[in-house]
Design a protein around this motif. Structure first.
Motif, PDB file in Angstrom:
ATOM      1  N   MET A  89      17.919 -24.467  -9.601  1.00  0.00           N
ATOM      2  CA  MET A  89      17.154 -24.387  -8.358  1.00  0.00           C
ATOM      3  C   MET A  89      15.829 -23.678  -8.588  1.00  0.00           C
ATOM      4  SD  MET A  89      18.539 -23.276  -4.667  1.00  0.00           S
ATOM      5  CE  MET A  89      17.754 -23.992  -3.241  1.00  0.00           C
ATOM      6  N   PHE A  91      12.575 -22.089  -6.309  1.00  0.00           N
ATOM      7  CA  PHE A  91      12.382 -21.631  -4.944  1.00  0.00           C
ATOM      8  C   PHE A  91      10.934 -21.776  -4.483  1.00  0.00           C
ATOM      9  CE2 PHE A  91      16.183 -19.704  -6.455  1.00  0.00           C
ATOM     10  CZ  PHE A  91      17.011 -19.592  -5.358  1.00  0.00           C
ATOM     11  N   ARG A  93       8.845 -19.424  -3.280  1.00  0.00           N
ATOM     12  CA  ARG A  93       7.978 -18.439  -3.927  1.00  0.00           C
ATOM     13  C   ARG A  93       8.438 -18.233  -5.357  1.00  0.00           C
ATOM     14  NH1 ARG A  93       7.942 -13.300  -0.482  1.00  0.00           N
ATOM     15  NH2 ARG A  93       6.776 -12.508  -2.268  1.00  0.00           N
ATOM     16  N   PRO A  94       7.501 -18.280  -6.295  1.00  0.00           N
ATOM     17  CA  PRO A  94       7.893 -18.090  -7.694  1.00  0.00           C
ATOM     18  C   PRO A  94       8.625 -16.764  -7.848  1.00  0.00           C
ATOM     19  CG  PRO A  94       5.549 -18.639  -7.521  1.00  0.00           C
ATOM     20  CD  PRO A  94       6.049 -18.438  -6.125  1.00  0.00           C
ATOM     21  N   ASN A  95       9.779 -16.783  -8.523  1.00  0.00           N
ATOM     22  CA  ASN A  95      10.550 -15.546  -8.615  1.00  0.00           C
ATOM     23  C   ASN A  95      11.059 -15.253 -10.022  1.00  0.00           C
ATOM     24  OD1 ASN A  95      12.358 -17.627  -8.686  1.00  0.00           O
ATOM     25  ND2 ASN A  95      13.636 -16.896  -7.019  1.00  0.00           N
ATOM     26  N   PRO A  96      10.143 -15.187 -11.001  1.00  0.00           N
ATOM     27  CA  PRO A  96      10.600 -14.721 -12.308  1.00  0.00           C
ATOM     28  C   PRO A  96      11.070 -13.272 -12.172  1.00  0.00           C
ATOM     29  CG  PRO A  96       8.210 -14.774 -12.241  1.00  0.00           C
ATOM     30  CD  PRO A  96       8.690 -15.392 -10.966  1.00  0.00           C
ATOM     31  N   PHE A  97      12.045 -12.874 -13.012  1.00  0.00           N
ATOM     32  CA  PHE A  97      12.522 -11.493 -12.932  1.00  0.00           C
ATOM     33  C   PHE A  97      11.414 -10.560 -13.419  1.00  0.00           C
ATOM     34  CE2 PHE A  97      16.497 -13.922 -13.612  1.00  0.00           C
ATOM     35  CZ  PHE A  97      17.057 -13.649 -12.380  1.00  0.00           C
ATOM     36  N   PRO A  98      10.945  -9.642 -12.564  1.00  0.00           N
ATOM     37  CA  PRO A  98       9.799  -8.818 -12.935  1.00  0.00           C
ATOM     38  C   PRO A  98      10.122  -7.820 -14.032  1.00  0.00           C
ATOM     39  CG  PRO A  98      10.694  -8.119 -10.835  1.00  0.00           C
ATOM     40  CD  PRO A  98      11.453  -9.346 -11.226  1.00  0.00           C
ATOM     41  N   THR A  99      11.415  -7.507 -14.200  1.00  0.00           N
ATOM     42  CA  THR A  99      11.768  -6.508 -15.204  1.00  0.00           C
ATOM     43  C   THR A  99      12.053  -7.146 -16.558  1.00  0.00           C
ATOM     44  OG1 THR A  99      14.009  -6.665 -14.365  1.00  0.00           O
ATOM     45  CG2 THR A  99      12.676  -4.851 -13.565  1.00  0.00           C
ATOM     46  N   MET A 100      11.856  -8.475 -16.648  1.00  0.00           N
ATOM     47  CA  MET A 100      12.117  -9.146 -17.923  1.00  0.00           C
ATOM     48  C   MET A 100      10.824  -9.738 -18.471  1.00  0.00           C
ATOM     49  SD  MET A 100      15.534 -11.344 -17.364  1.00  0.00           S
ATOM     50  CE  MET A 100      16.965 -10.713 -16.514  1.00  0.00           C
ATOM     51  N   SER A 148       5.806 -11.438 -14.482  1.00  0.00           N
ATOM     52  CA  SER A 148       5.084 -11.221 -13.229  1.00  0.00           C
ATOM     53  C   SER A 148       3.583 -11.087 -13.460  1.00  0.00           C
ATOM     54  CB  SER A 148       5.624  -9.975 -12.534  1.00  0.00           C
ATOM     55  OG  SER A 148       5.701  -8.909 -13.450  1.00  0.00           O
ATOM     56  N   ARG A 162      12.993 -21.739 -16.788  1.00  0.00           N
ATOM     57  CA  ARG A 162      14.243 -20.989 -16.719  1.00  0.00           C
ATOM     58  C   ARG A 162      15.380 -21.889 -16.206  1.00  0.00           C
ATOM     59  NH1 ARG A 162      13.887 -15.996 -12.785  1.00  0.00           N
ATOM     60  NH2 ARG A 162      13.888 -17.654 -11.255  1.00  0.00           N
ATOM     61  N   ALA A 163      15.029 -22.738 -15.206  1.00  0.00           N
ATOM     62  CA  ALA A 163      16.060 -23.602 -14.625  1.00  0.00           C
ATOM     63  C   ALA A 163      16.483 -24.698 -15.603  1.00  0.00           C
ATOM     64  CB  ALA A 163      15.548 -24.221 -13.321  1.00  0.00           C
TER      65      ALA A 163
ATOM     66  N   LEU B 194      14.420 -12.331  -3.117  1.00  0.00           N
ATOM     67  CA  LEU B 194      13.849 -13.365  -3.987  1.00  0.00           C
ATOM     68  C   LEU B 194      14.481 -13.339  -5.373  1.00  0.00           C
ATOM     69  CD1 LEU B 194      11.417 -15.137  -3.193  1.00  0.00           C
ATOM     70  CD2 LEU B 194       9.962 -13.568  -4.431  1.00  0.00           C
ATOM     71  N   HIS B 195      14.589 -12.149  -5.942  1.00  0.00           N
ATOM     72  CA  HIS B 195      15.104 -12.051  -7.301  1.00  0.00           C
ATOM     73  C   HIS B 195      16.620 -12.082  -7.339  1.00  0.00           C
ATOM     74  CE1 HIS B 195      11.026 -10.047  -7.677  1.00  0.00           C
ATOM     75  NE2 HIS B 195      10.937 -11.244  -8.192  1.00  0.00           N
ATOM     76  N   ALA B 198      17.354 -15.648  -7.220  1.00  0.00           N
ATOM     77  CA  ALA B 198      17.058 -16.277  -8.504  1.00  0.00           C
ATOM     78  C   ALA B 198      18.242 -16.115  -9.444  1.00  0.00           C
ATOM     79  CB  ALA B 198      15.807 -15.645  -9.119  1.00  0.00           C
ATOM     80  N   ALA B 201      21.217 -18.260  -8.209  1.00  0.00           N
ATOM     81  CA  ALA B 201      20.999 -19.688  -8.413  1.00  0.00           C
ATOM     82  C   ALA B 201      21.175 -20.076  -9.877  1.00  0.00           C
ATOM     83  CB  ALA B 201      19.602 -20.091  -7.932  1.00  0.00           C
ATOM     84  N   LEU B 202      21.055 -19.107 -10.771  1.00  0.00           N
ATOM     85  CA  LEU B 202      21.304 -19.400 -12.187  1.00  0.00           C
ATOM     86  C   LEU B 202      22.796 -19.361 -12.501  1.00  0.00           C
ATOM     87  CD1 LEU B 202      18.536 -17.364 -14.021  1.00  0.00           C
ATOM     88  CD2 LEU B 202      18.784 -19.828 -14.002  1.00  0.00           C
ATOM     89  N   PRO B 216      17.787  -3.153 -12.782  1.00  0.00           N
ATOM     90  CA  PRO B 216      16.468  -2.947 -13.395  1.00  0.00           C
ATOM     91  C   PRO B 216      15.424  -2.552 -12.357  1.00  0.00           C
ATOM     92  CG  PRO B 216      17.390  -5.058 -14.062  1.00  0.00           C
ATOM     93  CD  PRO B 216      18.274  -4.528 -12.979  1.00  0.00           C
ATOM     94  N   PHE B 310       6.901  -3.455 -16.365  1.00  0.00           N
ATOM     95  CA  PHE B 310       8.143  -4.173 -16.109  1.00  0.00           C
ATOM     96  C   PHE B 310       8.884  -3.601 -14.901  1.00  0.00           C
ATOM     97  CE2 PHE B 310       7.307  -5.284 -20.466  1.00  0.00           C
ATOM     98  CZ  PHE B 310       7.762  -6.573 -20.578  1.00  0.00           C
ATOM     99  N   SER B 311       8.232  -2.757 -14.125  1.00  0.00           N
ATOM    100  CA  SER B 311       8.955  -2.044 -13.086  1.00  0.00           C
ATOM    101  C   SER B 311       9.292  -2.926 -11.897  1.00  0.00           C
ATOM    102  CB  SER B 311       8.121  -0.869 -12.590  1.00  0.00           C
ATOM    103  OG  SER B 311       7.043  -1.364 -11.839  1.00  0.00           O
ATOM    104  N   GLY B 312       8.615  -4.056 -11.776  1.00  0.00           N
ATOM    105  CA  GLY B 312       8.854  -4.889 -10.601  1.00  0.00           C
ATOM    106  C   GLY B 312       7.947  -4.510  -9.452  1.00  0.00           C
ATOM    107  N   ASN B 314       4.774  -4.863  -9.516  1.00  0.00           N
ATOM    108  CA  ASN B 314       3.534  -5.653  -9.516  1.00  0.00           C
ATOM    109  C   ASN B 314       3.790  -7.090  -9.060  1.00  0.00           C
ATOM    110  OD1 ASN B 314       5.079  -6.268 -11.695  1.00  0.00           O
ATOM    111  ND2 ASN B 314       3.621  -5.609 -13.233  1.00  0.00           N
TER     112      ASN B 314
END
Lengths: 259, 314
Positions: A89, A91, A93-100, A148, A162-163, B194-195, B198, B201-202, B216, B310-312, B314
């Protein structure tokens, strides 16, 4: 890997509220199916019912059947987690994991599936997925940077990478371009045309030109009135929907007479 | 030749009264906190100075100041670290349960109960520690000394009153638990949908979703909560003074009846009977506590900002 989706007599509820009613539709493998309709008509809810993501909201349930290549998604012994591993899936709004990092984002799904892969295999998979999402040349020098930090369009393509990294059977896209500028939108649409060769794609869009440009079939959802369930008004090849729709309501909607 | 005219002076933005008042009071408040901090630091240094410069023979117990403060500092850190090791995982687990596992109504009630724990005065914790926890721990200490004696922490001989370093650390753990879990709950609740979606959904299970999208994101908040808790544990006076049977000396033995005291508890217990240079020595130990607390907080800030990309945020 692309699979066919058969939906029969599907009703979707949130608690006691019936959000979508009586959907019957067959979605062909290796095609792009667009779902259009006014806001609140249930097209996103329907899309989410195809990978059971609507169940994230407590009280959500369905009646009816969703069958993907003979397997009933709502069978008694089917785990929604497994369903979502087979059906990717993307979405709104783009939602890459910000901590990765970008690299870790791409393999996030693979890591979940528990696949133990060697570094070399992972590297290959990351490159293949990013190339598949037309993002490789833009990010290959900064795979260890956070996802991000990319532009919105790049982030969305990262989410597509990613999907598709887990080789899903179906790819669902919920208004994937509505937060993007026209150039990024074009990039995603080109990408969808390529992905169609490998995946079954279902996309929800508010942009009727987009539906007309990219899809092979189009479904029009509408609702009778406020508080009433949405339903699928018409499902036909895109060409027919946009030139000679069967239903008056479809014609009114796409010609801008309402909604 | 044309003469270039001087560019017109930039228009002065209109300064409204409300803006000026607000800016002034905010600046004043900011300056005030610096003044207070500087005042405390200056007081500690000037009062500690006679002890720092004094001959070791004049100091209490005839020891040098460093030898006087070292066991206290050690005891302070040991008790606080025990508290942190016990309370942080527990606090994070409670926060996760309340934000992602508990039914909605139970979660709200539990939130209140946790906040209530933070409002219990430390003297009550002290009484609970001495009257309930310490006696309850005695059988365990006996068992640990017998069977786990090869671990330095449990070398024994086991205390028969339960007034040990471990008991003090556990009381402190209960005291800082609400701080850590309240702050963790706050940040976990803010992990973006949102996250989380994500991850789901994976094909993430709930725990995997928490690992990918919640922990995280909440990491810096958890660290901040733990450091606030550590600050309280380092400075806690009354509960430790009541619970801990202190006789000085640096030891990692957590279950015996001879333990190093902590700086705060030592000040509270010794101050009424001290005079002259002994008071200066106590204040010098307070200065050491002040410096340690400051260092801990700066270390925590450094951890939080180290991977800001990487804190999220931003």
């Amino acid at each position: 890997m692309a699979k066919r989706i058969d939906v029969s007599d599907l009703d979707i509820y949130y608690g006691n509220f019936k959000a979508v009613e009586g959907v019957n539709v067959s979605i062909e493998p290796r095609s792009i199916t667009a779902l259009i309709g006014p806001s609140g008509c249930g097209k996103s809810t329907f899309l989410r019912s195809l990978n059971r993501m609507h169940e994230v909201i407590p009280g959500a349930r369905v009646e009816g059947k969703v069958v993907i290549d003979g397997q009933d998604l709502y069978g008694a012994d089917v785990d929604p987690v497994d369903v979502r591993r087979q059906i990717g899936m993307v979405f709104q709004r783009p939602n890459p994991f910000p901590t990765m990092s970008i690299y870790d984002n791409v393999i996030a799904g693979v890591r979940l599936n528990g696949g133990k892969m060697r570094k070399g295999e992972l590297d290959e998979l990351v490159e293949k997925s990013l190339r598949g999402a037309n993002l490789w040349t833009e990010v290959k020098d900064r795979l260890d940077r956070p996802g991000s930090g990319l532009s919105g369009g790049q982030q969305q393509r990262l989410c597509i990478a990613r999907a598709i990294a887990v080789e899903p059977e179906v790819l669902l896209m919920d208004e994937p371009c509505s937060a993007l500028d026209p150039i990024s939108t074009l990039a995603i649409e080109d990408l969808m045309a390529e992905l169609k060769e490998r995946f079954t794609i279902v996309i929800v869009t508010h942009n009727m030109q987009q539906a007309a440009r990219v899809s092979t079939s189009t479904g029009f959802f509408n609702l009778g009135g406020v508080g009433q369930p949405g339903h699928l008004v018409e499902f036909n090849p895109t060409e027919k929907i946009f030139s000679n729709p069967e239903e008056k309501a479809t014609e009114d909607y796409i010609s801008g007479r309402f909604g | 030749m044309t003469t270039t005219s001087a560019p017109p002076a930039p228009a002065q933005p209109k300064r409204r009264l409300g803006d000026r008042l607000f800016a002034g009071s905010a600046t004043g408040a900011g300056i005030l906190i610096l003044v207070v901090l500087a005042g405390v630091a200056i007081f500690l240094v000037t009062e500690a100075w006679p002890a720092i410069t004094a001959d070791s023979a004049d100091l209490p117990d005839g020891k040098s100041l460093a030898a006087y403060i070292a066991p206290l500092l050690f005891g302070t850190l040991l008790a606080a670290v025990i508290a942190l090791i016990v309370a942080t995982p527990l606090g994070v687990a409670i926060a996760l349960y309340v934000s992602y596992y508990a039914p909605k109504r139970l979660a709200a009630t539990m939130g209140y109960v946790i906040d209530l724990l933070a409002a219990i005065p430390s003297v009550v914790y002290g009484f609970w520690g001495i009257a309930a926890l310490a006696p309850a721990m005695v059988p365990f200490y006996g068992w640990a000394a017998e069977h786990l004696g090869w671990i330095p922490f449990f070398a024994g001989p086991a205390s028969t009153t339960g007034k040990t370093m471990l008991t003090a650390g556990l009381v402190l753990a209960v005291m800082i638990l609400p701080i850590i879990s309240a702050i963790s709950r706050e940040v976990f609740g803010q992990a973006p949908a949102l996250h989380r979606e994500a991850a789901l959904a994976l094909g993430a299970t709930r725990w995997e979703m928490i690992k990918m999208a919640v922990l995280p994101y909440g990491k810096s908040g958890v660290i901040a909560g733990a450091m606030l808790g550590l600050g309280r544990a380092l400075g806690e006076t009354l509960a430790v003074a009541i619970v801990l049977s202190a006789s000085g000396g640096i030891t990692f033995n957590l279950i015996s009846s001879s333990n190093p005291s902590t700086i705060a508890a030592n000040i509270a217990l010794q101050f009424p009977e001290s005079s002259g240079l002994a008071v200066n020595a106590l204040i010098a130990s307070g200065l050491a506590l002040f410096v340690i607390t400051l260092a801990v907080n700066m270390f925590a800030r450094w951890i939080v900002t180290r991977r800001a990309d990487f804190s999220g945020a931003n």
